[in-house]
Design a protein around this motif. Structure first.
Motif, mmCIF file in Angstrom:
data_model
loop_
_atom_site.group_PDB
_atom_site.id
_atom_site.type_symbol
_atom_site.label_atom_id
_atom_site.label_comp_id
_atom_site.label_asym_id
_atom_site.label_seq_id
_atom_site.Cartn_x
_atom_site.Cartn_y
_atom_site.Cartn_z
ATOM 1 N N PHE A 116 0.840 -1.199 0.000
ATOM 2 C CA PHE A 116 0.000 0.000 0.000
ATOM 3 C C PHE A 116 0.877 1.251 0.000
ATOM 4 O O PHE A 116 1.923 1.280 0.631
ATOM 5 N N ALA A 145 -3.294 3.275 0.481
ATOM 6 C CA ALA A 145 -4.122 2.868 -0.668
ATOM 7 C C ALA A 145 -3.343 1.869 -1.521
ATOM 8 O O ALA A 145 -2.115 1.873 -1.506
ATOM 9 N N GLY A 176 -4.310 2.516 -6.666
ATOM 10 C CA GLY A 176 -5.349 3.440 -6.177
ATOM 11 C C GLY A 176 -6.648 2.701 -5.893
ATOM 12 O O GLY A 176 -6.957 1.690 -6.541
ATOM 13 N N TRP A 177 -7.441 3.171 -4.903
ATOM 14 C CA TRP A 177 -8.679 2.482 -4.534
ATOM 15 C C TRP A 177 -9.642 2.386 -5.697
ATOM 16 O O TRP A 177 -10.272 1.339 -5.899
#
Ligand SMILES: O=C(O)CCC(=O)C(=O)O
Ligand SMILES: [Fe+2]
Length: 567
Positions: free
Chosen positions: A117, A121, A125-126
């Motif tokens: 991460f 995130a 990316g989320w």
């Protein structure tokens, strides 16, 4: 595509499920067998195979279809990976999934799109990662649901119970992890596969799609404490028969009633006696009866019990159904005397055994016995020609099916066919005044017969001396006894030709009276069990599964032989 494969392999899957359910339904029996034989793996294996054979179940039918589906699965996997790596799926989305080739790509391998991460995130990316996380989560959930539905319950006693439990927990997780590492098209394929497999399994196992057939095996009874030498039933722990078995008994009874109506074998459990005057006068003499009566009795014997030569001189019928026969002067007096003397001189008379328990506390059987083994014959060679005479007579009475060759090695040879009549090792019993053998059946209970693969079908007793008072072989349910008389034979049938023991033959060796000892030669004849009619075992399997989940079948109170009071 996947649906097509499922459809093509459906008959195979169905077979596999049916076989595994049939195997599952036999598990309680196999568990009991294992408890009985302990570490004797060879015996367990042999008896298990025998059980499968009796039940008409092929345990291998369960894995064959899954072997067949493996190449199909591999083929699909290959072509999907190829399509994915060639980039053909790059622009192909599926509902919430942007691309079936994503989230992995040439640049990001494995879980690089997700880990590590960056600022809390995923690397991509989320927004990009979330759609791709749905599938693995769905897969894990689906896998849990499907394994809880279709896997048989874990047997807490199995050695590998913990491994199994761990497998059930970690397998879905591993599949979820795998899904994070491959193109989502593959994950989707796997999800579709799992859902379809589950649906098919639910249909087969829960909604009655599977048609499980096994041969009727009788009630499940605890084995290991039988009436091995014609012993009492006292320590038999009888378990409740399943509903399916009950139904099969009803079906059997209906079939038997129909057969009786058609004039065929009469399996009804009522008692058909002869005229009491005739009984008092020594029994019914077939040569004085109308030939058609004797012909029908002969047929009933052959179909329901065993064929008997009713024209043997001296033969008398003591009871019609269950048949009890005597033969006067079956063995010459001198042969009886010589057998008695040889037994006594052998010095090998032992306290008669009762069952596997050897428990004589209850005084069920108080006589002494000489088992005529190979060793005894070697020590007492004079017994051999006497025994041969006796066996020759037995063949005259019961026909060539009586396999006396089996006895030439003085070894019991387990009969396999219902028509093969094998003698157990003969015994000579000696009762002193006051000694007896209380109420018992000679036939084995169903589970023991099944376990052995054969049943006792005839008891042939030859009295070796005259007993003027007491010492009768009394038939508890038939209301008469046979008085021992030197050379006289008594023949009855502890079980029906179908292999089920006939409770009507319960009998007692009465106390030998004061001053009157009793000697009797005993021969039990066994035959292999016939293959029983098929019954629908789906209900049986479901019931046993439910019982297992609840924690076992409840044992019934043991049956006791009604003991006769001592005189
Ligand atoms: O000795 C008798 O009269 C009967 C013996 C008997 O029933 C047996 O040993 O199984
Ligand atoms: Fe007996």
């Amino acid at each position: 595509m996947e649906a097509l494969v499922k459809l093509l392999t459906l008959p195979l899957t169905k077979k596999q499920v049916e076989s595994s359910m049939a195997v599952q339904s036999l598990k309680p029996r196999i568990d009991m067998m294992k408890a009985r034989y302990g570490d004797d793996q060879a015996k367990i294996k042999r008896e298990t195979n025998f059980l499968y054979e009796q039940a008409g179940v092929n345990p291998l039918a369960g894995c064959l279809p899954s072997i067949v589906t493996i190449p199909i699965f591999i083929g699909l996997y290959r072509s999907l990976t190829n399509v994915a790596t060639e980039g053909l799926l790059d622009t192909q989305g599926f509902y919430w999934i942007p691309s079936l080739a994503g989230p992995t790509s040439i640049n990001t391998r494995g879980t690089e799109w997700l880990f590590p991460f960056v600022d809390g995130a995923p690397a991509s990316g989320w927004d990009n990662a979330l759609p791709y996380l749905v599938l693995p989560v769905l897969l894990v959930a689906c896998q849990y649901v499907s394994s809880s539905i279709i896997s048989p319950p874990i047997d807490p006693n199995a050695e590998n119970a913990n491994t199994q439990r761990a497998l059930y927990t970690f397998l879905p997780m591993m599949i979820g992890w795998f899904a994070l590492n491959v193109p989502s098209g593959l994950g989707l394929y796997y999800l579709a596969n799992t859902v379809m497999t589950t649906l098919i399994q639910v249909w087969l196992r829960k909604l009655g799609g599977a048609d499980v057939q096994i041969n009727e095996l009788g009630p499940i009874t605890k084995v290991g404490t039988g009436r091995r030498m014609g012993q009492a039933v006292s320590d038999d722990d009888v378990w409740k028969p399943s509903a399916a078995y009950q139904a099969s008994i009803e079906a059997d009874a209906a079939a038997a009633a129909a057969a009786a109506e058609a004039g065929a074998a009469n399996a009804a459990a009522e008692i058909v006696r002869i005229n009491p005057q005739l009984l008092g006068a020594g029994g019914l003499d077939p040569s004085k009866e109308a030939p058609q009566n004797i012909a029908s009795f002969s047929e009933m014997l052959a179909k329901g019990f065993l064929p008997v030569n009713l024209s043997l001189p001296g033969l008398r019928v003591q009871n019609i159904d269950p048949p009890v026969l005597t033969v006067e002067q079956f063995l010459p007096g001198e042969v009886c005397d010589a057998l008695r003397q040889a037994a006594q001189a052998s010095g090998k008379m032992k306290v008669s055994g009762v069952g596997g328990t050897g428990d004589l506390k209850e005084d069920i059987r108080t006589s002494s016995t000489l088992a005529i083994t190979k060793e005894v014959l070697a020590d007492c060679p004079e017994i051999k020609p006497l025994l041969q005479q006796l066996l020759d007579r037995a063949v005259q009475l019961l026909g060539d099916e009586l396999d006396t060759a089996a006895l030439s090695g003085m070894q019991f040879v387990r009969p396999t066919a219902p028509t093969q009549l094998a003698p157990e090792l003969p015994q000579i019993a000696h009762y002193l005044p006051g000694q007896h053998f209380l109420s018992h059946e000679d036939g084995f209970p169903s589970a023991i017969a099944l376990d052995k693969g054969y049943q006792r079908r005839a008891t042939l007793l030859i009295y070796l001396n005259d007993v003027l008072q007491g010492g009768q072989t009394q038939f508890d349910h038939l209301g008469f006894g046979v008085q021992p008389q030197r050379g006289k034979a008594l023949l009855f049938f502890p079980s029906f030709s179908g292999g089920k023991s006939d409770a009507r033959t319960l009998h007692t060796a009465e106390d030998a009276a004061e001053g009157a000892e009793k000697w009797v030669f005993q021969l039990w004849l066994c035959a292999g069990l016939p293959i029983r009619p098929k019954v629908d075992a789906a209900a049986m399997a479901a019931q046993q599964l439910a019982a297992q989940r609840k924690g076992g079948v409840s044992p019934q109170k043991p049956k006791r032989a009604n003991k006769k009071k001592q005189r």
